[in-house]
Design a protein around this motif. Structure first.
Motif, PDB file in Angstrom:
ATOM      1  N   THR A  90       0.838  -1.204   0.000  1.00 17.55           N
ATOM      2  CA  THR A  90       0.000   0.000   0.000  1.00 17.55           C
ATOM      3  C   THR A  90       0.870   1.249   0.000  1.00 17.55           C
ATOM      4  N   ALA A  91       0.633   2.121  -0.968  1.00 10.58           N
ATOM      5  CA  ALA A  91       1.444   3.335  -1.117  1.00 10.58           C
ATOM      6  C   ALA A  91       0.900   4.153  -2.284  1.00 10.58           C
ATOM      7  N   VAL A  92       1.427   5.351  -2.406  1.00 16.05           N
ATOM      8  CA  VAL A  92       1.247   6.119  -3.641  1.00 16.05           C
ATOM      9  C   VAL A  92       2.403   5.749  -4.563  1.00 16.05           C
ATOM     10  N   TYR A  93       2.081   5.339  -5.761  1.00 17.18           N
ATOM     11  CA  TYR A  93       3.071   4.914  -6.730  1.00 17.18           C
ATOM     12  C   TYR A  93       3.310   6.020  -7.746  1.00 17.18           C
ATOM     13  N   TYR A  94       4.582   6.289  -7.993  1.00 19.89           N
ATOM     14  CA  TYR A  94       4.981   7.349  -8.909  1.00 19.89           C
ATOM     15  C   TYR A  94       5.785   6.789 -10.064  1.00 19.89           C
ATOM     16  N   CYS A  95       5.508   7.313 -11.225  1.00 25.30           N
ATOM     17  CA  CYS A  95       6.297   7.023 -12.409  1.00 25.30           C
ATOM     18  C   CYS A  95       7.350   8.124 -12.539  1.00 25.30           C
ATOM     19  N   ALA A  96       8.547   7.762 -12.989  1.00 27.27           N
ATOM     20  CA  ALA A  96       9.617   8.742 -13.129  1.00 27.27           C
ATOM     21  C   ALA A  96      10.423   8.455 -14.389  1.00 27.27           C
ATOM     22  N   ALA A  97      11.075   9.505 -14.886  1.00 26.99           N
ATOM     23  CA  ALA A  97      11.880   9.375 -16.095  1.00 26.99           C
ATOM     24  C   ALA A  97      13.182  10.143 -15.955  1.00 26.99           C
ATOM     25  N   ARG A  98      14.210   9.649 -16.600  1.00 22.22           N
ATOM     26  CA  ARG A  98      15.482  10.365 -16.693  1.00 22.22           C
ATOM     27  C   ARG A  98      16.065  10.086 -18.067  1.00 22.22           C
ATOM     28  N   ARG A  99      16.736  11.069 -18.610  1.00 22.09           N
ATOM     29  CA  ARG A  99      17.364  10.854 -19.912  1.00 22.09           C
ATOM     30  C   ARG A  99      18.477   9.823 -19.781  1.00 22.09           C
ATOM     31  N   ARG A 100      18.618   9.020 -20.777  1.00 29.59           N
ATOM     32  CA  ARG A 100      19.666   8.002 -20.822  1.00 29.59           C
ATOM     33  C   ARG A 100      21.022   8.629 -20.521  1.00 29.59           C
ATOM     34  N   GLY A 101      21.785   8.031 -19.623  1.00 27.67           N
ATOM     35  CA  GLY A 101      23.114   8.524 -19.304  1.00 27.67           C
ATOM     36  C   GLY A 101      23.164   9.505 -18.148  1.00 27.67           C
ATOM     37  N   THR A 102      22.011   9.906 -17.636  1.00 28.44           N
ATOM     38  CA  THR A 102      21.986  10.805 -16.476  1.00 28.44           C
ATOM     39  C   THR A 102      21.699  10.010 -15.211  1.00 28.44           C
ATOM     40  N   MET A 103      21.916  10.660 -14.059  1.00 32.85           N
ATOM     41  CA  MET A 103      21.792   9.939 -12.793  1.00 32.85           C
ATOM     42  C   MET A 103      20.445  10.126 -12.130  1.00 32.85           C
ATOM     43  N   GLN A 104      19.918  11.330 -12.214  1.00 29.97           N
ATOM     44  CA  GLN A 104      18.733  11.665 -11.447  1.00 29.97           C
ATOM     45  C   GLN A 104      17.458  11.538 -12.284  1.00 29.97           C
ATOM     46  N   TYR A 105      16.437  10.980 -11.671  1.00 28.70           N
ATOM     47  CA  TYR A 105      15.108  11.034 -12.278  1.00 28.70           C
ATOM     48  C   TYR A 105      14.602  12.463 -12.075  1.00 28.70           C
ATOM     49  N   ASP A 106      14.286  13.148 -13.155  1.00 25.85           N
ATOM     50  CA  ASP A 106      13.899  14.549 -13.027  1.00 25.85           C
ATOM     51  C   ASP A 106      12.514  14.848 -13.575  1.00 25.85           C
ATOM     52  N   SER A 107      11.814  13.835 -14.011  1.00 20.17           N
ATOM     53  CA  SER A 107      10.420  14.002 -14.404  1.00 20.17           C
ATOM     54  C   SER A 107       9.594  13.009 -13.584  1.00 20.17           C
ATOM     55  N   TRP A 108       8.515  13.526 -12.995  1.00 18.74           N
ATOM     56  CA  TRP A 108       7.702  12.700 -12.104  1.00 18.74           C
ATOM     57  C   TRP A 108       6.223  12.876 -12.434  1.00 18.74           C
ATOM     58  N   GLY A 109       5.471  11.800 -12.280  1.00 11.22           N
ATOM     59  CA  GLY A 109       4.036  11.890 -12.401  1.00 11.22           C
ATOM     60  C   GLY A 109       3.421  12.363 -11.094  1.00 11.22           C
ATOM     61  N   GLN A 110       2.107  12.474 -11.095  1.00 13.13           N
ATOM     62  CA  GLN A 110       1.406  12.980  -9.917  1.00 13.13           C
ATOM     63  C   GLN A 110       1.142  11.890  -8.884  1.00 13.13           C
ATOM     64  N   GLY A 111       1.325  10.645  -9.277  1.00 11.82           N
ATOM     65  CA  GLY A 111       1.132   9.534  -8.346  1.00 11.82           C
ATOM     66  C   GLY A 111      -0.247   8.918  -8.446  1.00 11.82           C
ATOM     67  N   THR A 112      -0.313   7.639  -8.128  1.00 12.25           N
ATOM     68  CA  THR A 112      -1.588   6.935  -8.094  1.00 12.25           C
ATOM     69  C   THR A 112      -1.619   6.045  -6.851  1.00 12.25           C
ATOM     70  N   GLN A 113      -2.734   6.071  -6.152  1.00 15.13           N
ATOM     71  CA  GLN A 113      -2.841   5.359  -4.881  1.00 15.13           C
ATOM     72  C   GLN A 113      -3.136   3.879  -5.115  1.00 15.13           C
ATOM     73  N   VAL A 114      -2.370   3.044  -4.428  1.00 13.19           N
ATOM     74  CA  VAL A 114      -2.618   1.606  -4.408  1.00 13.19           C
ATOM     75  C   VAL A 114      -2.869   1.202  -2.958  1.00 13.19           C
ATOM     76  N   THR A 115      -4.000   0.593  -2.706  1.00 14.45           N
ATOM     77  CA  THR A 115      -4.343   0.156  -1.366  1.00 14.45           C
ATOM     78  C   THR A 115      -4.644  -1.335  -1.384  1.00 14.45           C
ATOM     79  N   VAL A 116      -3.926  -2.083  -0.550  1.00 16.84           N
ATOM     80  CA  VAL A 116      -4.102  -3.528  -0.474  1.00 16.84           C
ATOM     81  C   VAL A 116      -4.681  -3.867   0.897  1.00 16.84           C
ATOM     82  N   SER A 117      -5.864  -4.427   0.904  1.00 21.61           N
ATOM     83  CA  SER A 117      -6.517  -4.762   2.166  1.00 21.61           C
ATOM     84  C   SER A 117      -6.187  -6.194   2.566  1.00 21.61           C
ATOM     85  N   SER A 118      -6.134  -6.413   3.865  1.00 22.98           N
ATOM     86  CA  SER A 118      -5.786  -7.752   4.377  1.00 22.98           C
ATOM     87  C   SER A 118      -7.032  -8.592   4.578  1.00 22.98           C
TER      88      SER A 118
END
Length: 118
Positions: A90-118
């Motif tokens: 359970t968490a907010v999941y984010y997609c991220a992107a970085r240009r090939r050859g760079t270190m940092q992910y510098d583009s991020w989505g707004q996130g989507t909630q995933v909830t797993v019930s027991s």
């Protein structure tokens, strides 16, 4: 940078599956390394999975064997298939992107909630 929009989150019972998708803008998607991260309240954002522009994949130990990352360069899309889900996923999941050859992910989505019930 690219603009990223996630979809596919929701509520699922433990043991179930969800598929997250991330749509990217732009025509150069193929040169980006793509990643999925997640965050829960009070904790730092953590790495989940990545797929480099060349196809190499990497997974966090906590999700190995359960999650699968894939990408469709023609559709400028990256997906995360999540099986055998656990409440601790359970968490907010984010997609991220970085240009090939760079270190940092510098583009991020707004996130989507995933909830797993027991």
């Amino acid at each position: 940078q690219v603009q990223l929009v996630e979809s596919g989150g929701g509520l699922v019972q433990a043991g179930g599956s969800l598929r997250l998708s991330c749509a990217a803008s732009g025509r150069t998607f193929s040169i980006y390394d793509m990643g999925w991260f997640r965050q829960t309240p009070g904790k730092e954002r953590e790495f989940v999975a990545s797929m480099w522009s060349g196809g190499r994949t990497s997974y966090a130990d906590a999700v190995k064997g359960r999650f699968t990352i894939s990408r469709d360069n023609a559709k400028s899309q990256v997906n995360l298939q999540m099986n055998s889900l656990k409440p601790e996923d359970t968490a907010v999941y984010y997609c991220a992107a970085r240009r090939r050859g760079t270190m940092q992910y510098d583009s991020w989505g707004q996130g989507t909630q995933v909830t797993v019930s027991s």
